[in-house]
Enzyme design. Structure first.
Site, PDB file in Angstrom:
ATOM      1  N   ASP A 279       0.864  -1.184   0.000  1.00  0.00           N
ATOM      2  CA  ASP A 279       0.000   0.000   0.000  1.00  0.00           C
ATOM      3  C   ASP A 279       0.905   1.241   0.000  1.00  0.00           C
ATOM      4  OD1 ASP A 279      -2.174   1.639  -0.002  1.00  0.00           O
ATOM      5  OD2 ASP A 279      -3.181   0.714   1.699  1.00  0.00           O
TER       6      ASP A 279
HETATM    7  C1  BGC Z   1      -5.026   3.260   0.270  1.00  0.00           C
HETATM    8  C2  BGC Z   1      -5.269   2.174  -0.754  1.00  0.00           C
HETATM    9  C3  BGC Z   1      -5.176   2.740  -2.141  1.00  0.00           C
HETATM   10  C4  BGC Z   1      -3.838   3.434  -2.319  1.00  0.00           C
HETATM   11  C5  BGC Z   1      -3.646   3.995  -3.715  1.00  0.00           C
HETATM   12  C6  BGC Z   1      -3.795   4.089  -0.037  1.00  0.00           C
HETATM   13  O1  BGC Z   1      -3.702   5.194   0.778  1.00  0.00           O
HETATM   14  O2  BGC Z   1      -4.919   2.668   1.539  1.00  0.00           O
HETATM   15  O3  BGC Z   1      -6.523   1.610  -0.540  1.00  0.00           O
HETATM   16  O4  BGC Z   1      -5.344   1.720  -3.084  1.00  0.00           O
HETATM   17  O5  BGC Z   1      -3.755   4.495  -1.382  1.00  0.00           O
HETATM   18  O6  BGC Z   1      -4.485   5.047  -3.971  1.00  0.00           O
END
Ligand code: BGC
Length: 753
Positions: A279
């Protein structure tokens, strides 16, 4: 065998064998191509394939040309996507295409209801269809990889991301996860209108202590396996291409460096063949966790645990030095590169890397796509109360439409609305005006919902200004909010529809709340309007269940609309006026108050099961049951359940349970019931949940019509983990219910031998 069957069987045999041989050949071909590429790659280029940058910027384009980037996040629009892709395919040494990813959590431009809502439709074919639409729109815009489905189980509605997931039930979560993966990836990820899906956030992110986002999770291995892992298993079994690791630590080990979950379980037990992406910035965050010394150390730990691609923090640029110093074996890096390249081949990116820009005009926000959004919104909204059958309303009545969310376009879309645009959303006021015409509608906003300004929520977006809508001719439209205007409107009307809840930005990522209250002066407004004495429908728009005990006394009808998406107003009006009948169910148990969290239906009994007696599990001041149970939702008709028949009263551990019950529509309208099957293992090697969902079926019946609903469940699916974490199907007596929700139904029993 009859002679005439033989040619037919032969035909199928030849067809299946050829398909198998072709599939084998295809994967051997791909493996060959991967090895050829790998041999040509420098260590820096390998690290590049494992690196994702955010956005198309001069820096990221330069890095792509240098072979230092394998993926970009958040590049939207075919032209933008193609420009980035050209840098890779035409201007980098090895010409390896990028995979372009984006969050398409509940729709791309055609925004569907938030997942906590749409899960409650229990309509797997429709959920699959919605993700087909999302895949079609996303690919038209150059996106080939979606960071969805989000399948985190959650039992604590303070956690803002409960809105993005599939609720509290592992069985339902697994079925929905699989349907969404099928919808996104279609028949083949290589099809021009299919995307690669990513099940996230692996794993147990939703168990954050106190519901505070990103917080520590400490749970037993049994809870992990029985509750939090099944939706991911559902996605993996459906062939999901990628998995995203979670931010938080699980029993002390951060998700991005957790070898047990990422390698022992995901790869070794489940045989997952795709790749894992971290993530946002999570590899670097290992330092803050106190789990890594610096980015190089974090890189080694994440890669060795099983994270193949690093999202945005560019920590994996340390790979070459780690290999050269002997800290990391090159074979570990090669394996990660193979996995990433395999998905790129399977997604057809080497054959057709570019988006077809003409599809942006033909495939996005089409009437067909909007129709799917409207249907899913109708099926996701839950009727919680309908005293004296106030709903559906007659179209001849004058309706006062009151509340801060009635004409708020942005909030209809919900917190993670892809490329959704507020201007596309139909507000409830617009939907009602379209049904009734201006003359029968009085509108008053009543109060504003103040965004949170202090503490962590300083970034919550300000409420959108009043929209220029179909309500333009209506008195009070565009005026400053006033409770007096709202009361005056209520007094003039035959019925009040009150739209209260949360702004979209009050749930979602980094949007946890410490309370389930209605923010701002909304209850003041509600009290004043209810005093006017008109029959009142409360429509709640929110990303989590709110404390609605007051409304169960003071409002005749309650509709939980969640954030219904781009067609919100049309779907709500369809339900209010009976053009559609509610069929949505709760995908989570509804707490009575903030203090009663967590409340979930599949809890264990304890030695002192809940009862009105003081010396039992519970509170002095509040029943410890849910206000509305998991699976609950009313329709505009009534259903009776009877004649439960356990056709297999005794089954072996590898047998199949067969149960049926008769369900009858005893009301006056056609309606759709979600018939649910629950079981309870009376004596296990660990104490078992009081009920567990094991099946469901949506059933539409005309008034007076009845049908026998049949369920079959494999005994192997009735098992649980023993204290040594072995899956066992306990012999003994089980209860079984066929039920309209998790707290009622007709009951029987069966034995497992
Ligand atoms: C979130 C994810 C997301 C990623 C990309 C993160 O902050 O936890 O769910 O896919 O950002 O946008």
């Amino acid at each position: 065998m009859r002679a005439y069957c033989r040619p037919f069987l032969l035909f199928w045999f030849v067809l299946l064998t050829s398909c198998f041989v072709l599939a084998q050949q295809n994967s051997t071909d791909i493996d060959g191509k991967i090895e050829t590429l790998l041999k040509q790659m420098t260590l820096e280029e390998k690290a590049g394939q494992l690196t994702q940058f955010a956005g198309k910027t001069p820096e990221s384009l330069k890095a792509i040309r240098e072979g230092k980037v394998g993926s970009l996040l958040g590049v939207l629009g075919a032209e933008n996507a193609n420009e980035a892709q050209r840098a890779a395919v035409e201007n980098s040494r090895l010409k390896i295409p990028l995979i372009l990813g984006f969050d398409v959590i509940h729709g791309y431009r055609t925004v569907f209801p938030v997942p906590i809502a749409s899960t409650g439709s229990f309509d797997l074919p429709l959920l699959e269809q919605a993700e087909r639409v999302s895949a079609k729109e996303a690919t038209a815009s150059g996106v080939k990889w979606v960071f969805a489905p989000m399948v985190d189980i959650a039992r604590d509605p303070r956690w803002g991301r409960i809105v993005e997931g599939t609720g509290e039930d592992p069985y339902l979560g697994a079925r929905v996860a699989a349907a969404k993966v099928r919808g996104f990836q279609g028949k083949s990820m290589a099809d021009r209108d299919s995307v690669v899906a990513s099940a996230k956030h692996y794993v147990a992110y939703g168990a954050a202590e106190g519901g505070r986002d990103y917080n520590t999770v400490d749970i037993s291995e049994q809870l992990l396996r029985e509750v939090y892992l099944p939706p991911f298993k559902g996605a993996v079994d459906a062939g999901v291409g990628t998995v995203m690791s979670a931010f938080q630590d699980l029993n002390g080990v951060p998700g991005v460096a957790n070898h047990h979950t990422l390698t022992d379980i995901l790869r070794n037990e489940w045989n997952f063949k795709g790749f894992v992406v971290s993530d946002w910035g999570a590899v670097h965050e290992l330092i803050a966790h106190g789990f890594a010394l610096n980015d190089a150390d974090a890189t080694a730990k994440a890669l060795l645990a099983g994270v193949d691609m690093d999202m945005v923090d560019n920590a994996y640029q340390h790979i070459p030095e780690l290999v050269r110093s002997g800290r990391l074996q090159e074979s570990v890096v090669d394996e990660a590169v193979r996995r990433v390249l395999r998905i790129k081949f399977q997604a057809g990116l080497f054959d057709h890397p570019y988006a077809d820009a003409s599809r942006e005009k033909t495939d996005i926000l089409t009437p067909e796509n909007l129709q799917v959004a409207r249907k899913l919104a109708q099926e996701s909204i839950v009727l919680l109360q309908n005293k004296s059958d106030l709903l559906p309303l007659e179209t001849t009545k004058t309706v006062a439409v009151i509340g801060p969310l009635a004409d708020d376009k942005a909030s209809q879309l919900g917190p993670w609305a892809g490329d959704g645009q507020a201007k596309d959303a139909v507000t409830p006021l617009e939907g009602i005006v379209r049904k009734l015409g201006n003359d029968h509608v009085l509108y008053a906003k009543g109060v504003d919902i103040p965004p949170y300004e202090g503490g962590q929520a300083a970034g919550v977006a300000a409420p959108a200004p009043p929209s220029a809508t179909g309500a333009r001719g209506i008195a009070n439209a565009g005026k400053a909010a006033s409770i007096d205007d709202a009361v005056a409107a209520a007094k003039k009307a035959d019925v009040v529809v009150l739209f209260l809840g949360e702004l979209a930005g009050m749930s979602g990522e980094a949007s946890s709340r410490s309370s389930l209250d209605f923010p701002g002066d909304q209850l003041k407004l509600a009290n004043a309007v209810i005093e006017a004495g008109k029959p009142t429908v409360l429509v709640v728009e929110s990303g989590r269940p709110l404390d609605i005990r007051w409304a169960t006394y003071h409002a005749q009808a309650i509709l939980q609309a969640w954030f219904p998406g781009v067609q919100a107003g049309n779907a709500i009006a369809d339900l209010l006026f009976g053009d559609a009948s509610p069929s949505g169910r709760l995908a989570i148990s509804w707490p009575r108050s903030t203090g009663s969290i967590p409340v979930y239906y599949n809890h264990r009994n304890t030695g002192r099961p809940t009862a009105p007696d003081r010396w039992k599990t519970g509170y002095l001041d509040l029943p410890s049951t849910a206000l509305f149970p998991f699976g609950f939702g009313l329709t505009y008709s009534n259903f009776s359940y009877g004649r439960l028949s356990v056709k297999t009263p005794q089954i072996s551990q590898d047998g199949t349970l067969e149960v049926s019950a008769e369900v009858e529509n005893t009301g006056k309208r056609e309606a759709t019931e979600v018939v649910q099957l629950y079981v309870h293992d009376r004596v296990g090697l660990t104490s078992r949940p009081v009920r567990e969902l094991k099946g469901f079926e949506r059933l539409t019946l005309r008034p007076g019509e009845h049908r026998s609903v049949d369920f079959t469940v494999k005994a192997s699916d009735l098992g649980s983990y023993d204290p040594q974490m072995r899956w066992v199907v306990n012999p003994g007596t089980y209860d079984v219910w066929v039920a309209p929700d998790s707290a009622s139904g007709v009951q029987g029993e069966f034995e497992v031998k």
